[in-house]
Design an enzyme around this catalytic site. Structure first.
Site, mmCIF file in Angstrom:
data_model
loop_
_atom_site.group_PDB
_atom_site.id
_atom_site.type_symbol
_atom_site.label_atom_id
_atom_site.label_comp_id
_atom_site.label_asym_id
_atom_site.label_seq_id
_atom_site.Cartn_x
_atom_site.Cartn_y
_atom_site.Cartn_z
ATOM 1 N N GLU A 62 23.653 35.936 20.445
ATOM 2 C CA GLU A 62 23.728 34.954 19.183
ATOM 3 C C GLU A 62 23.328 33.522 19.469
ATOM 4 O O GLU A 62 23.493 33.180 20.526
ATOM 5 C CB GLU A 62 25.160 35.123 18.541
ATOM 6 N N LYS B 178 24.428 27.223 10.012
ATOM 7 C CA LYS B 178 25.509 28.307 10.463
ATOM 8 C C LYS B 178 25.078 29.436 9.562
ATOM 9 O O LYS B 178 25.068 29.342 8.482
ATOM 10 C CB LYS B 178 26.699 28.087 10.686
ATOM 11 N N ASP C 101 40.741 33.606 4.231
ATOM 12 C CA ASP C 101 39.465 33.251 5.383
ATOM 13 C C ASP C 101 39.558 34.379 6.452
ATOM 14 O O ASP C 101 40.254 34.469 7.282
ATOM 15 C CB ASP C 101 39.779 31.795 5.823
ATOM 16 N N SER D 164 36.610 36.399 8.646
ATOM 17 C CA SER D 164 35.253 36.386 9.081
ATOM 18 C C SER D 164 34.412 37.534 8.670
ATOM 19 O O SER D 164 34.921 38.729 8.630
ATOM 20 C CB SER D 164 35.108 36.291 10.648
ATOM 21 N N ALA D 165 33.326 37.095 8.154
ATOM 22 C CA ALA D 165 32.229 38.361 7.942
ATOM 23 C C ALA D 165 31.842 39.158 9.147
ATOM 24 O O ALA D 165 31.283 40.320 8.971
ATOM 25 C CB ALA D 165 30.969 37.848 7.247
ATOM 26 N N ASP D 166 32.437 38.805 10.183
ATOM 27 C CA ASP D 166 32.130 39.559 11.460
ATOM 28 C C ASP D 166 32.783 40.842 11.415
ATOM 29 O O ASP D 166 32.432 41.692 11.908
ATOM 30 C CB ASP D 166 32.604 38.501 12.739
ATOM 31 N N LYS E 86 40.513 35.084 19.901
ATOM 32 C CA LYS E 86 41.092 33.553 20.233
ATOM 33 C C LYS E 86 42.236 33.241 19.251
ATOM 34 O O LYS E 86 42.376 33.971 18.210
ATOM 35 C CB LYS E 86 39.818 32.516 19.765
HETATM 36 N N1 PSU Z 1 34.159 31.860 18.448
HETATM 37 C C1 PSU Z 1 33.810 31.298 19.574
HETATM 38 N N2 PSU Z 1 32.598 30.686 19.461
HETATM 39 C C2 PSU Z 1 31.838 30.968 18.337
HETATM 40 C C3 PSU Z 1 31.972 31.472 17.322
HETATM 41 C C4 PSU Z 1 33.327 31.972 17.296
HETATM 42 O O1 PSU Z 1 34.637 31.233 20.369
HETATM 43 O O2 PSU Z 1 30.662 30.079 18.468
HETATM 44 C C5 PSU Z 1 31.077 31.670 16.240
HETATM 45 C C6 PSU Z 1 30.335 33.146 16.421
HETATM 46 O O3 PSU Z 1 29.082 32.892 15.775
HETATM 47 C C7 PSU Z 1 31.083 33.737 15.066
HETATM 48 C C8 PSU Z 1 31.605 32.568 14.067
HETATM 49 O O4 PSU Z 1 30.303 34.941 14.710
HETATM 50 O O5 PSU Z 1 31.708 31.680 14.958
HETATM 51 C C9 PSU Z 1 32.580 32.947 13.053
HETATM 52 O O6 PSU Z 1 32.546 32.274 12.095
HETATM 53 P P1 PSU Z 1 33.454 32.402 11.160
HETATM 54 O O7 PSU Z 1 34.801 32.080 11.570
HETATM 55 O O8 PSU Z 1 33.224 31.085 10.016
HETATM 56 O O9 PSU Z 1 33.305 33.673 10.444
HETATM 57 MN MN MN Z 2 35.641 32.093 7.502
#
Ligand code: PSU
Ligand code: MN
Length: 307
Positions: A26, A88, A140, A142-144, A161
């Site tokens: 990524e 992002k 909140d 994540s879309a992940d 984490k």
């Molecule tokens: N966790 C990390 N490093 C990162 C990310 C997450 O330790 O760089 C990044 C990844 O690209 C992940 C994104 O997909 O943050 C998630 O963001 P959000 O929480 O806004 O969905």
């Molecule tokens: Mn988010």
């Protein structure tokens, strides 16, 4: 036509033609996950490690209105150096950024989606997004996690984490039918540390066995991907007290500043690096390397199985 939007690097298109193993990487981790110049150095070293382990790296981003699969060194340098100009990009941002030719660093969700368009099944990163602490009020999430539910790509991570609510993240993945694999461990690794208070679904000790599982899951037509949690090498792990103190402080500071939405994760990562005087960055880099190695091994085994 979908194909008009996709641009494979020479190396990746050759790998496709010769049916070589490929590992997706990524780019949000480059532009918004680490400071310059460590971000660029890390991204290039990740590619080197993937190659050293017999696979072809495909770092993914959105550049000049194209879904780029495989980047040049100068493109990686651009994403790292000009990070403030790079958006992002998660799944929801892909169409807008393509339409408006906005350069984007792809998160896990967007990277998985784009990797799947090229039939790439293995993807290495550091950490995924998940259910944030306090999500019961902020929503909140994540879309992940949705992407893992939908898209057939296995993500090699260092676990969850503790900026996230690890327990709720596991519950969400269970609801969505996403298997969580511990590589040689029953305990879910907590990114900077090798263990957490939570358990993975399945402990698997060898890359070829993970490859077999990927193949089976694909053949069964079960939608979605899997999450592999690979513990950080012992010598780079951080004591729980140290890292948790930094995380708690960072969360309090974020609340005070009213930072939310897509800014939350990048802010927390940066603040934790600051509070640990760079120690967390060193751990973060080393765990990503460790994941790249495992991902290349899994991708290689997967090719032996004809996937
Ligand atoms: N966790 C990390 N490093 C990162 C990310 C997450 O330790 O760089 C990044 C990844 O690209 C992940 C994104 O997909 O943050 C998630 O963001 P959000 O929480 O806004 O969905
Ligand atoms: Mn988010």
């Amino acid at each position: 036509m979908l194909n008009d939007y996709i641009e494979l690097s020479k190396e990746v298109s050759k790998a496709k033609a010769y049916n070589l193993p490929i590992v997706a990487l990524e780019s949000t981790i480059i532009s918004h996950g680490m400071p310059y110049p460590e971000n660029v150095k890390t991204a290039l070293e990740c590619e080197r490690i993937v190659r050293e382990n017999g696979a072809v790296p495909a770092t993914i981003a959105i550049l000049n209105g194209k879904l780029k699969i495989g980047l040049s060194e100068s493109e990686i340098d651009f994403l790292g150096k000009e990070a403030t100009k790079i958006q992002k990009t998660s799944r929801r941002d892909i169409a807008y950024n393509i339409t408006n030719k906005i350069n984007g660093a792809t998160t896990v969700s967007a990277t998985m989606y784009i990797a799947s368009l090229a039939n790439i099944h293995v993807f290495a990163t550091g950490g995924i997004g998940g259910v944030h602490r306090g999500a019961e009020t902020t929503m909140d999430i994540s879309a992940d996690l949705e992407e893992l539910a939908e898209t057939p790509v296995t993500v090699i991570s260092a676990g969850a984490k503790s900026i996230l609510d690890i327990g709720l993240t596991l519950e969400y993945l269970e609801t969505k039918g996403v298997p969580v694999i511990g590589y040689g461990t029953k305990s879910l690794p907590a990114f900077y540390s090798r263990e957490s208070d939570f358990e993975v679904n399945f402990k698997i000790d060898f890359p070829d066995e993970i490859a077999k599982l990927i193949k089976t899951k694909l053949e069964l037509n079960l939608r979605g991907g899997m999450l592999v949690a690979n513990p950080i090498p012992k010598e780079y792990s951080m004591p729980k007290e140290v890292i948790n103190k930094a995380i708690d402080e960072a969360l309090v500071e974020m609340d005070k500043l009213g930072i939310k939405g897509k800014e939350a994760t990048p802010y927390l990562l940066g603040k934790i690096v600051e509070l640990t005087k760079g120690k967390s960055l060193e751990s973060n880099i080393k765990l990503v390397y460790n994941n790249c190695e495992l991902a290349a091994q899994i991708a290689t085994e997967l090719k032996k199985l004809g996937v």
